[in-house]
Scaffold this active site. Structure first.
Site, PDB file in Angstrom:
ATOM      1  N   ASP A  99     -93.632  26.193 -50.059  1.00  0.00           N
ATOM      2  CA  ASP A  99     -92.897  24.947 -50.247  1.00  0.00           C
ATOM      3  C   ASP A  99     -93.264  24.421 -51.627  1.00  0.00           C
ATOM      4  O   ASP A  99     -94.442  24.323 -51.964  1.00  0.00           O
ATOM      5  CB  ASP A  99     -93.370  23.964 -49.171  1.00  0.00           C
ATOM      6  CG  ASP A  99     -92.401  22.843 -48.920  1.00  0.00           C
ATOM      7  OD1 ASP A  99     -91.737  22.412 -49.877  1.00  0.00           O
ATOM      8  OD2 ASP A  99     -92.313  22.392 -47.771  1.00  0.00           O
ATOM      9  N   ASP A 199     -88.393  21.538 -52.333  1.00  0.00           N
ATOM     10  CA  ASP A 199     -88.442  20.158 -51.864  1.00  0.00           C
ATOM     11  C   ASP A 199     -87.483  19.260 -52.655  1.00  0.00           C
ATOM     12  O   ASP A 199     -87.457  19.319 -53.888  1.00  0.00           O
ATOM     13  CB  ASP A 199     -89.889  19.665 -52.053  1.00  0.00           C
ATOM     14  CG  ASP A 199     -90.157  18.342 -51.384  1.00  0.00           C
ATOM     15  OD1 ASP A 199     -90.042  18.272 -50.153  1.00  0.00           O
ATOM     16  OD2 ASP A 199     -90.491  17.381 -52.102  1.00  0.00           O
ATOM     17  N   GLU A 253     -83.917  21.975 -50.162  1.00  0.00           N
ATOM     18  CA  GLU A 253     -83.827  20.754 -49.365  1.00  0.00           C
ATOM     19  C   GLU A 253     -82.948  19.805 -50.161  1.00  0.00           C
ATOM     20  O   GLU A 253     -83.346  19.336 -51.234  1.00  0.00           O
ATOM     21  CB  GLU A 253     -85.201  20.125 -49.113  1.00  0.00           C
ATOM     22  CG  GLU A 253     -85.089  18.980 -48.121  1.00  0.00           C
ATOM     23  CD  GLU A 253     -86.181  17.922 -48.220  1.00  0.00           C
ATOM     24  OE1 GLU A 253     -86.359  17.164 -47.263  1.00  0.00           O
ATOM     25  OE2 GLU A 253     -86.847  17.836 -49.270  1.00  0.00           O
ATOM     26  N   HIS A 323     -90.816  18.618 -40.164  1.00  0.00           N
ATOM     27  CA  HIS A 323     -91.951  17.698 -40.237  1.00  0.00           C
ATOM     28  C   HIS A 323     -91.552  16.274 -40.617  1.00  0.00           C
ATOM     29  O   HIS A 323     -92.402  15.387 -40.639  1.00  0.00           O
ATOM     30  CB  HIS A 323     -92.955  18.239 -41.257  1.00  0.00           C
ATOM     31  CG  HIS A 323     -92.372  18.273 -42.640  1.00  0.00           C
ATOM     32  ND1 HIS A 323     -91.329  19.111 -42.977  1.00  0.00           N
ATOM     33  CD2 HIS A 323     -92.648  17.555 -43.746  1.00  0.00           C
ATOM     34  CE1 HIS A 323     -91.010  18.894 -44.245  1.00  0.00           C
ATOM     35  NE2 HIS A 323     -91.790  17.962 -44.730  1.00  0.00           N
ATOM     36  N   ASP A 324     -90.291  16.059 -40.961  1.00  0.00           N
ATOM     37  CA  ASP A 324     -89.831  14.714 -41.331  1.00  0.00           C
ATOM     38  C   ASP A 324     -88.998  14.057 -40.230  1.00  0.00           C
ATOM     39  O   ASP A 324     -88.519  12.940 -40.413  1.00  0.00           O
ATOM     40  CB  ASP A 324     -88.932  14.781 -42.583  1.00  0.00           C
ATOM     41  CG  ASP A 324     -89.688  15.217 -43.820  1.00  0.00           C
ATOM     42  OD1 ASP A 324     -90.894  14.937 -43.906  1.00  0.00           O
ATOM     43  OD2 ASP A 324     -89.054  15.842 -44.696  1.00  0.00           O
TER      44      ASP A 324
HETATM   45  C1  GLC Z   1     -89.385  16.054 -48.684  1.00  0.00           C
HETATM   46  C2  GLC Z   1     -90.450  16.453 -47.694  1.00  0.00           C
HETATM   47  C3  GLC Z   1     -91.167  15.217 -47.235  1.00  0.00           C
HETATM   48  C4  GLC Z   1     -91.811  14.547 -48.427  1.00  0.00           C
HETATM   49  C5  GLC Z   1     -90.793  14.306 -49.531  1.00  0.00           C
HETATM   50  C6  GLC Z   1     -91.468  14.023 -50.830  1.00  0.00           C
HETATM   51  O1  GLC Z   1     -88.402  15.302 -48.108  1.00  0.00           O
HETATM   52  O2  GLC Z   1     -89.883  17.177 -46.649  1.00  0.00           O
HETATM   53  O3  GLC Z   1     -92.126  15.473 -46.243  1.00  0.00           O
HETATM   54  O4  GLC Z   1     -92.375  13.328 -48.048  1.00  0.00           O
HETATM   55  O5  GLC Z   1     -89.964  15.422 -49.774  1.00  0.00           O
HETATM   56  O6  GLC Z   1     -92.054  15.171 -51.349  1.00  0.00           O
END
Ligand code: GLC
Length: 578
Positions: A99, A199, A253, A323-324
């Protein structure tokens, strides 16, 4: 995995190391802990592991705040432990995807320390703006709530942070930033990783002049920094410099991405797939981050259909949790029918066009825990938002919004993986960094491995069925009975019409007879889709429709002339083709 499309056939398993398995009793999961469990992953049948950030970090945001991209966070172990994990996975033919957060770094990253001091080579590494300490450069909001700007006394200027203030945004306009990022990505590829989960990749480009955002938007400024003006140029540059080779898997993402933009990332810019976000909003109300809306199956059907075709020949990552996000059973299923709804939702996930992502514990049917006090939360996004709501007087006490926070918090996904009914879920011999979910004596790997009727056993079967029927991966998506409010049904059709699969999912706790849906449509609709659905459901009565998988055992209710789905029942049929 060779070839451009090989990733499409994969099943990805997401590991949140902090909560997966602790090998040294400090209450925090670690890399050796994962190594101890690789046989579990192999037995599950996954092809790829996506590891959320394990780099050196002050852990403000559990590792998404990176201090050094080339070393491992102490509590997770050492580079030797990381190498051991890579090898253990590769020996079992499981690929490793890292990641990478490069929209921002930690404020303790050397680049930021030097930039803040005004060091010539690093001056423009971050988004700095001059101005008076009481007047931020614009009205943009952080995704964690509050202003996206912090005034820095050392440099006497404002810096941008779309997340926590200890996570300053990199300035992608600066060529040296892009050079450094390409270099560190190549450094990891040289260490034998198989790809990247990128990310918030669609937030990298901020428009010149940093214009104010629309204050009525759910996140002020998002209209400017989501899919910003130069974003496709930046992604293509990374492709050319880093991941042009076929066998590097890239998953973007893409926060709040539109179908049109998603298509550009995968069709033109060379990402293998992106994560849509739209389906994660069907239960979000319009008034603030805690608002919960009643969602209907029609909403999920509409979003699913849009994203099944949105990216053309491109590809998406399929997910219902990570995880979010809250746990999928508590959100889209029914805790009263935990096993049934967890397996039904899994069937949905594995029978759509795209690559399924399983988040740790999802394969057990883990649910949201219930936290009583704000002190039990660990997620900075949750804690900061609640603190701010109290400070601004929006609420007097946490108790007022406890139910909503319990529903939405990212910590729902972060309670320890449930390995057994031993103390602390078998996750640690120490004190876990976050409370465990009280249902672990019932919901755990040991118990579910021993039962054919468990969520875990169903995931194993589902993974096999998908692997055995490429039409489930590549086939065209065609909805059936799209207006039915209770049953979600669709076909997957191979291009050469060689194979056809029908999926029927009961999203309710009542009994639903598919043939009655047919009858209703016959009476009430003459549309083409109505006709198609009648033909499709009718075919289930014929002997040549082969039941590939269902999440219930056979019962007496399977009488001829009825195809009755029990609460949250899911079935996959293979239909005979002419
Ligand atoms: C993404 C991750 C999240 C994180 C954010 C900032 O959305 O999945 O967990 O807080 O980016 O890096």
């Amino acid at each position: 995995m060779d070839g451009d499309c090989a990733w499409r056939e994969a099943v990805v398993y997401q590991i949140y190391p902090r909560s997966f398995n602790d090998s040294d009793s400090d209450g925090i999961g670690d890399l050796r802990g994962i190594v101890e469990r690789v046989d579990y992953l192999a037995a599950l049948g996954v092809d790829v592991v996506w590891l959320t950030p394990v780099y050196d970090s002050p852990q403000v945001d559990n590792g998404y705040d990176i201090r050094d991209y080339r070393s491992i966070h102490d509590a997770y172990g050492t580079m030797a432990d990381w190498t051991a994990l890579r090898d253990a996975l590769h020996e079992r033919d499981i690929h490793l995807v890292m990641d990478l957060a490069v929209n921002h770094t930690s404020d303790e990253h050397e680049w930021f320390c030097r930039s803040r001091r005004g060091d010539e080579a690093y001056r423009d590494y971050y988004v700095w703006e001059p101005g008076e300490p009481d007047e931020p450069p614009n009205n943009w909001e952080s995704l964690f709530g509050g202003s996206a700007w912090t005034y820095d006394e050392t440099r006497a200027a404002w810096y941008l942070h779309l997340f926590d203030e200890r996570m300053p945004d990199l300035n992608w306009r600066t060529p040296a930033v892009r050079d450094d990022v390409s270099e560190l990505m190549n450094w990891w590829l040289e260490r034998g990783i198989d790809g990247f989960r990128l990310d918030v990749i669609n937030l990298l480009s901020k428009p010149a002049g940093l214009p104010d955002g629309d204050p009525a938007a759910s996140i002020t400024g998002a209209g400017h920094f989501v899919d910003g003006p130069r974003i496709h140029e930046y992604v293509r540059e990374l492709r050319d410099r880093v991941f042009a080779a076929d066998d590097v898997m890239t998953v973007g993402e893409t926060f709040d991405v539109t179908p049109a933009e998603a298509r550009r990332y995968v069709v033109e810019d060379g990402l293998d797939m992106v994560f849509p976000f739209e389906h994660m909003d069907i239960d979000a109300g319009g008034s603030g981050p805690w608002d919960i809306a009643d969602w209907e199956l029609a909403d999920l059907k509409a979003v699913t259909e849009r994203w099944q075709t949105a990216v053309g020949d491109g590809w998406i990552g399929l997910y219902l949790s990570n995880h979010d996000q809250p746990r999928l059973v508590s959100r889209f299923g029914d805790e009263a029918y935990r096993t049934e709804s967890a397996t039904m939702l899994a069937t949905y996930l594995f029978t759509l066009r795209g690559t399924p992502f399983v988040y740790q514990g999802q394969e057990l049917g883990m649910t949201n825990p219930r936290f009583e006090s704000i002190d039990e939360y660990r997620d900075p996004a949750t804690v900061l938002r609640v603190e701010r709501a109290v400070q601004t007087g929006d609420i007097d006490a946490f108790a007022e919004i406890r139910d909503a926070v319990n529903y939405w918090s990212r910590d729902n996904a972060r309670t320890p993986m449930q390995w057994s009914d031993a103390e602390h879920t078998g996750f640690t011999d120490g004190t876990p960094w976050i409370k465990v979910n009280a249902n672990y004596p019932e919901v755990n790997v040991e118990r579910e491995s021993a039962s054919e009727d468990s969520v875990l056993s169903y995931y194993r079967r589902l993974i096999d069925v998908r692997a055995a029927h490429p039409v489930l991966v590549h086939g065209r998506y065609e909805p059936i009975a799209p207006d039915d409010p209770n049953v979600f049904a669709y076909r997957r059709l191979a291009d050469d019409a060689d194979e056809q699969v029908l999926v029927a999912l009961n999203f309710t706790d009542g009994r639903r007879d598919l043939l009655e849906i047919d009858g209703e449509r016959q009476r009430s609709s003459r549309t083409e889709t109505g006709g198609a659905s009648m033909a499709a459901f009718g075919a289930l009565e014929r002997e040549d429709a082969e039941l590939l998988l269902r999440n219930y055992g056979p019962t007496a209710s399977d009488e001829p002339g009825s195809v009755a789905l029990r609460p949250y029942e899911a079935r996959i049929y293979r239909l005979a083709t002419e």
